[in-house]
Design a protein around this motif. Structure first.
Motif, PDB file in Angstrom:
ATOM      1  N   ALA A  25      68.435   7.351  74.164  1.00 22.53           N
ATOM      2  CA  ALA A  25      68.505   7.904  72.802  1.00 22.53           C
ATOM      3  C   ALA A  25      67.570   9.112  72.718  1.00 22.53           C
ATOM      4  O   ALA A  25      66.358   8.954  72.813  1.00 22.53           O
ATOM      5  N   PRO A  26      68.136  10.319  72.531  1.00 25.27           N
ATOM      6  CA  PRO A  26      67.277  11.511  72.557  1.00 25.27           C
ATOM      7  C   PRO A  26      66.312  11.577  71.386  1.00 25.27           C
ATOM      8  O   PRO A  26      65.264  12.217  71.484  1.00 25.27           O
ATOM      9  N   GLU A  27      66.646  10.893  70.264  1.00 29.03           N
ATOM     10  CA  GLU A  27      65.758  10.951  69.100  1.00 29.03           C
ATOM     11  C   GLU A  27      64.420  10.283  69.380  1.00 29.03           C
ATOM     12  O   GLU A  27      63.461  10.477  68.631  1.00 29.03           O
ATOM     13  N   LEU A  28      64.330   9.506  70.464  1.00 28.07           N
ATOM     14  CA  LEU A  28      63.044   8.875  70.800  1.00 28.07           C
ATOM     15  C   LEU A  28      62.252   9.642  71.858  1.00 28.07           C
ATOM     16  O   LEU A  28      61.138   9.237  72.214  1.00 28.07           O
ATOM     17  N   PHE A  29      62.790  10.729  72.385  1.00 25.09           N
ATOM     18  CA  PHE A  29      62.016  11.473  73.387  1.00 25.09           C
ATOM     19  C   PHE A  29      60.702  11.938  72.770  1.00 25.09           C
ATOM     20  O   PHE A  29      60.676  12.472  71.656  1.00 25.09           O
ATOM     21  N   PRO A  30      59.600  11.782  73.501  1.00 25.46           N
ATOM     22  CA  PRO A  30      58.288  12.116  72.940  1.00 25.46           C
ATOM     23  C   PRO A  30      58.012  13.628  73.022  1.00 25.46           C
ATOM     24  O   PRO A  30      57.116  14.062  73.746  1.00 25.46           O
ATOM     25  N   VAL A  31      58.792  14.396  72.270  1.00 26.39           N
ATOM     26  CA  VAL A  31      58.745  15.863  72.383  1.00 26.39           C
ATOM     27  C   VAL A  31      57.337  16.398  72.107  1.00 26.39           C
ATOM     28  O   VAL A  31      56.820  17.222  72.870  1.00 26.39           O
ATOM     29  N   GLN A  32      56.706  15.915  71.035  1.00 23.80           N
ATOM     30  CA  GLN A  32      55.371  16.439  70.704  1.00 23.80           C
ATOM     31  C   GLN A  32      54.332  16.045  71.759  1.00 23.80           C
ATOM     32  O   GLN A  32      53.452  16.838  72.108  1.00 23.80           O
ATOM     33  N   GLY A  33      54.468  14.849  72.277  1.00 23.55           N
ATOM     34  CA  GLY A  33      53.561  14.391  73.331  1.00 23.55           C
ATOM     35  C   GLY A  33      53.710  15.208  74.610  1.00 23.55           C
ATOM     36  O   GLY A  33      52.725  15.535  75.279  1.00 23.55           O
ATOM     37  N   VAL A  34      54.928  15.545  74.924  1.00 22.04           N
ATOM     38  CA  VAL A  34      55.177  16.369  76.112  1.00 22.04           C
ATOM     39  C   VAL A  34      54.608  17.769  75.898  1.00 22.04           C
ATOM     40  O   VAL A  34      54.010  18.363  76.803  1.00 22.04           O
ATOM     41  N   LYS A  35      54.754  18.277  74.677  1.00 25.50           N
ATOM     42  CA  LYS A  35      54.224  19.611  74.376  1.00 25.50           C
ATOM     43  C   LYS A  35      52.698  19.631  74.545  1.00 25.50           C
ATOM     44  O   LYS A  35      52.147  20.534  75.197  1.00 25.50           O
ATOM     45  N   ALA A  36      52.052  18.632  73.986  1.00 27.90           N
ATOM     46  CA  ALA A  36      50.586  18.557  74.127  1.00 27.90           C
ATOM     47  C   ALA A  36      50.196  18.436  75.603  1.00 27.90           C
ATOM     48  O   ALA A  36      49.252  19.096  76.072  1.00 27.90           O
ATOM     49  N   ALA A  37      50.937  17.635  76.344  1.00 23.77           N
ATOM     50  CA  ALA A  37      50.629  17.440  77.773  1.00 23.77           C
ATOM     51  C   ALA A  37      50.850  18.734  78.553  1.00 23.77           C
ATOM     52  O   ALA A  37      50.038  19.112  79.404  1.00 23.77           O
ATOM     53  N   ALA A  38      51.950  19.427  78.257  1.00 21.45           N
ATOM     54  CA  ALA A  38      52.258  20.679  78.963  1.00 21.45           C
ATOM     55  C   ALA A  38      51.167  21.713  78.699  1.00 21.45           C
ATOM     56  O   ALA A  38      50.702  22.394  79.621  1.00 21.45           O
ATOM     57  N   ASP A  39      50.753  21.813  77.444  1.00 21.67           N
ATOM     58  CA  ASP A  39      49.684  22.773  77.102  1.00 21.67           C
ATOM     59  C   ASP A  39      48.404  22.453  77.870  1.00 21.67           C
ATOM     60  O   ASP A  39      47.751  23.339  78.431  1.00 21.67           O
TER      61      ASP A  39
END
Lengths: 399, 399
Positions: free
Chosen positions: B38-52
């Motif tokens: 389910a794409p709505e559960l992908f941790p997009v903000q968490g990945v962004k913080a991790a990538a930064d």
């Protein structure tokens, strides 16, 4: 326990290159052995901005499964790079691969049965040899000079090897020699591929990094019959850590690549594909390539002048117009490993020539990389290497 | 032109699954065909913080070439996931792969010569069948029931096939059936692998997503002789777009995996490895897995109750305690494709059972995915599918 491996699995004792790179990774060692880009030029801030934008604007897509052929945005970026190579094509001719290495692997898997022949430059990219060998290939090496593969030797090889299925070539700033194939030979190669109906795998990782001479058209741009499969990569102009390469072929052939790719790893990392496409949209890659080219040129010049100053008489080296590698030929050396060991004793590493030959290695050859060593390390390293060469060249032959 | 492909290359006409997924991608179609989280559960903000954070703190390393075995930070994250599976091991037993698919591919490449036998569940994960076939494997299917592979049938297969080189199994929430192998059978399987000296590839992509019943120990945790190769993935608990999987094996065996991996794609995407490791360091993955589990459980319940309400009498389905798939068995259907077509006419897609069988497909079976369809779509889709089943089941057999 004893494992029953397939015929494809190499003996770990034969991982000569792995052992070399491991020795070269010692922080005491000045390594000219690897093939790494200069990390100080990686566009870290640009990648950060691109990653943020991708996650803000299409986060779920970037984290979801994707198509085996690759993200359309990145395939469109690739089309622009292909224009520079004289390849005017459409996105249905392009598949994104998990780095160039995968393009080579899939090509071997698709075209080689046990006992088939791959025609390679002598010397050639060593990891391509490993891959093709894992599909049961035999190798026929074609002699080179400073103008690349010799065409009479290539035709001879094609004539004598009816099981030749592939000509693998790095025509521009070749790995390991840094040599570039002339236009005339490029035309001839394409003509011979057609005449003998053999596929060509054109590997062009370094072509964009040119500081001298004129851009030459890719083999693919000269090919009228569909015999040339072209492959490129982001590794040398952007980042090798994001494993992004591409295969360019006729749609009918590309469909098979896509099926084989799906079996190999489903598809290339979606996040990295989107981030790379975003970076290319928001930045002028040609500006970035200019910076890379200027730095590598400076380092190459420094390395060559140090070599000319410190190496013993009689040692020859190639004189590349771009790329990342120099090829050195030392007369009178019977065993390239001896060279490597003498250098390592002095905390300098190079890659001895043997593994670059599909067959019949030429002793006394080695590859030097200049892109990954800061300027002061280059001069010191060459001095140490010169001392090692003095030692090896003056020793009486041990066999 | 006509290409001279190796024996490994499949006919593109046989890309049945590709055709199904293409049909299912039509936005009009409610697709239960894929296997997407389910794409709505992908941790997009968490990945962004991790990538930064990764780019700020170790940008050059994240964009540079890396080791074939994988980034140490991520291998340490994997060790923690392995603890949950009862596998207490060290980082030298772990290699990062470019998704689970690559772990399967490398295993096939390493253990299978032309004519060797792979023992699989009946039915099994279809893309594994494709991969193993590309290395010349023959398949022997082992019967299953709701408790997984039947052990008497497995022993029979091992006895009768001296060229058996591999037992491939998804013991927990199997793809395509959703079934889980009991503890007793797990113990027996490991015992048989040792007795007949055959390697086991344990594929566990879904094990963490459990809403009912007790966690069962992995085969690897029961294995005392080194016959079990374990593979896991970030695809179902984090993101499949970042292609991150892992192989767990004895160091001696892992060394071969690492060499084969290097030939295949040098190494897995460095950037994604660092980003994933950073995400796992800064977030509680178990919280995230709980959210995924709750949503999939809700969707599974909804799908099963709609099936029980609307499907014709006699249709059976599995009753998974976790994972992403239901398996449906329709009596009296001769041709699974007929079923697929009747459903597609009503804008619903499932995957008909045939390609999940290494040999001897059982007609009238199909796989339904519930993780990727929002709740209202599930009920409507099941209703339409019920109408399609009514039609197919009431038709006189055409052959």
């Amino acid at each position: 326990m004893t494992y029953k491996f397939s015929k494809r699995v190499p003996d770990p004792k034969n991982d000569a290159v792995g052992d070399i790179l491991k020795a070269a990774a010692d922080p005491k060692v000045t390594s000219f052995a690897g093939g790494l880009p200069a990390p100080e030029l990686f566009p870290v801030q640009g990648v950060k901005a691109a990653a943020d934008k991708v996650l803000d604007e299409k986060g779920p897509a970037a984290l979801q499964y994707g198509s085996a052929q690759g993200v359309p945005e990145l395939r469109n970026v690739v089309l622009k790079r292909l224009e520079v190579e004289g390849i005017h094509t459409t996105a249905d001719h392009v598949m994104i691969a998990t780095g160039s290495q995968q393009s080579i692997d899939l090509t071997g898997k698709m075209f080689l049965d046990e006992g088939d022949v791959v025609i390679v430059e002598k010397p050639t990219y060593l990891t391509a040899v490993d891959v093709f060998r894992s599909y049961g290939a035999r190798f026929v090496g074609v002699d080179m000079d400073e103008d690349g593969m010799k065409m009479d030797s290539l035709e001879e090889a094609l004539k004598n090897n009816p099981r030749a299925r592939l000509i693998y070539t790095v025509p521009t700033f070749q790995n390991p020699t840094g040599r570039t194939m002339t236009l005339e030979r490029r035309k001839k190669l394409v003509e011979l591929a057609d005449k003998y109906d053999v596929m060509v795998l054109e590997d062009n990782p370094y072509g964009a990094i040119r500081w001298e001479g004129e851009n030459l058209p890719s083999l693919k741009s000269l090919d009228k019959t569909g015999h040339v499969i072209y492959m490129g990569t982001m590794s040398k102009i952007f980042s090798p850590g994001l494993r992004l390469g591409w295969v360019v072929a006729e749609p009918k052939l590309l469909k098979r690549y896509t099926m084989m790719k799906q079996s190999a790893d489903l598809h290339t990392d979606s996040f990295s594909q989107y981030v790379c496409a975003q970076y290319f949209t928001d930045n002028d890659i040609n500006d970035h390539i200019k910076k890379i080219t200027a730095l590598y040129h400076k380092r190459e010049q420094l390395m060559m002048s140090a070599i000319d100053k410190y190496f013993p008489k009689g040692v020859q080296h190639s004189n590349p117009e771009g790329g990342m590698f120099l090829w050195v030929m030392v007369p009178g050396v019977k065993d390239s490993k001896e060279l490597f060991n003498a250098a390592l004793k002095r905390n300098v590493a190079v890659v001895p020539g043997d593994p670059f030959y599909g067959s019949d290695p030429v002793p006394g050859t080695f590859r030097m990389n200049y892109s990954n060593t800061p300027e002061d390390g280059i001069v010191d390293g060459v001095k140490q290497l010169a001392a090692a060469l003095d030692e090896v060249m003056s020793e009486p032959a041990t066999k």
